[in-house]
Design a protein around this motif. Structure first.
Motif, PDB file in Angstrom:
ATOM      1  N   GLU A 102      35.771  58.100 112.301  1.00  0.00           N
ATOM      2  CA  GLU A 102      35.847  59.286 113.160  1.00  0.00           C
ATOM      3  C   GLU A 102      36.314  58.924 114.566  1.00  0.00           C
ATOM      4  OE1 GLU A 102      33.227  58.507 111.283  1.00  0.00           O
ATOM      5  OE2 GLU A 102      33.181  60.102 109.802  1.00  0.00           O
ATOM      6  N   ASN A 105      39.951  58.576 114.413  1.00  0.00           N
ATOM      7  CA  ASN A 105      40.560  59.917 114.388  1.00  0.00           C
ATOM      8  C   ASN A 105      40.679  60.494 115.792  1.00  0.00           C
ATOM      9  OD1 ASN A 105      40.631  59.738 111.631  1.00  0.00           O
ATOM     10  ND2 ASN A 105      38.952  61.160 111.276  1.00  0.00           N
ATOM     11  N   ARG A 106      39.603  60.361 116.583  1.00  0.00           N
ATOM     12  CA  ARG A 106      39.622  60.892 117.955  1.00  0.00           C
ATOM     13  C   ARG A 106      40.631  60.153 118.827  1.00  0.00           C
ATOM     14  NH1 ARG A 106      34.122  61.891 116.817  1.00  0.00           N
ATOM     15  NH2 ARG A 106      33.510  59.783 117.400  1.00  0.00           N
ATOM     16  N   ARG A 109      44.085  61.339 117.798  1.00  0.00           N
ATOM     17  CA  ARG A 109      44.318  62.701 118.270  1.00  0.00           C
ATOM     18  C   ARG A 109      44.629  62.695 119.755  1.00  0.00           C
ATOM     19  NH1 ARG A 109      39.586  65.230 117.063  1.00  0.00           N
ATOM     20  NH2 ARG A 109      39.805  64.419 114.958  1.00  0.00           N
ATOM     21  N   GLY A 112      48.172  61.812 120.342  1.00  0.00           N
ATOM     22  CA  GLY A 112      49.171  62.706 119.779  1.00  0.00           C
ATOM     23  C   GLY A 112      49.441  62.483 118.307  1.00  0.00           C
ATOM     24  N   TYR A 114      47.786  62.130 114.195  1.00  0.00           N
ATOM     25  CA  TYR A 114      46.695  62.658 113.394  1.00  0.00           C
ATOM     26  C   TYR A 114      46.381  61.657 112.306  1.00  0.00           C
ATOM     27  CZ  TYR A 114      47.226  66.696 116.175  1.00  0.00           C
ATOM     28  OH  TYR A 114      47.276  67.527 117.268  1.00  0.00           O
TER      29      TYR A 114
END
Length: 123
Positions: A102, A105-106, A109, A112, A114
């Motif tokens: 996670e 993922n952050r 993100r 820019g 995913y």
């Protein structure tokens, strides 16, 4: 006070000044249209600390630094087919610091991108 917002430092100083003049907390609260408890809390805080400014820096401690975030994004860009878990494992090997999928993922993100959330890659 109709909407919930923070009192700026100038207003805090004015409130403290009125109380130091000898005005009652209730009167000051009514004049500034602020709840009595807020003015009381501000005065109590001022008496104990000697300051009336807000404390900054609250919130959760970050698990990665901005430089580490950039490293995660860069390693994900190097191989677009890696999963978020694989990027986390590469980060552990490189830095010795365990981060979760996670967190990857952050980071991605924020950069820019995913994340790829595939649990296993079978080709």
């Amino acid at each position: 006070m109709s909407s919930r917002h923070h009192i700026d430092n100038f207003m805090r100083g004015r409130i403290i000044g009125k109380i130091e003049e000898g005005r009652k907390i209730t009167d000051v609260a009514r004049e500034f249209d602020i709840a009595h408890s807020v003015v009381s809390w501000l005065w109590k805080s001022f008496k104990t600390t000697g300051m009336c400014s807000r404390r900054h820096g609250g919130g959760r401690v970050r698990s990665t630094t901005p430089a580490e975030d950039r490293y995660v994004v860069l390693s994900a860009k190097r191989n677009r087919r890696t999963t978020a878990q694989q990027v986390a494992n590469q980060f552990l090997a490189a830095s010795g610091k365990q981060i979760s999928r996670e967190t990857v993922n952050r980071c991605l993100r924020g950069g820019g991108l995913y994340a790829r959330n595939l649990l296993c890659v079978s080709h």
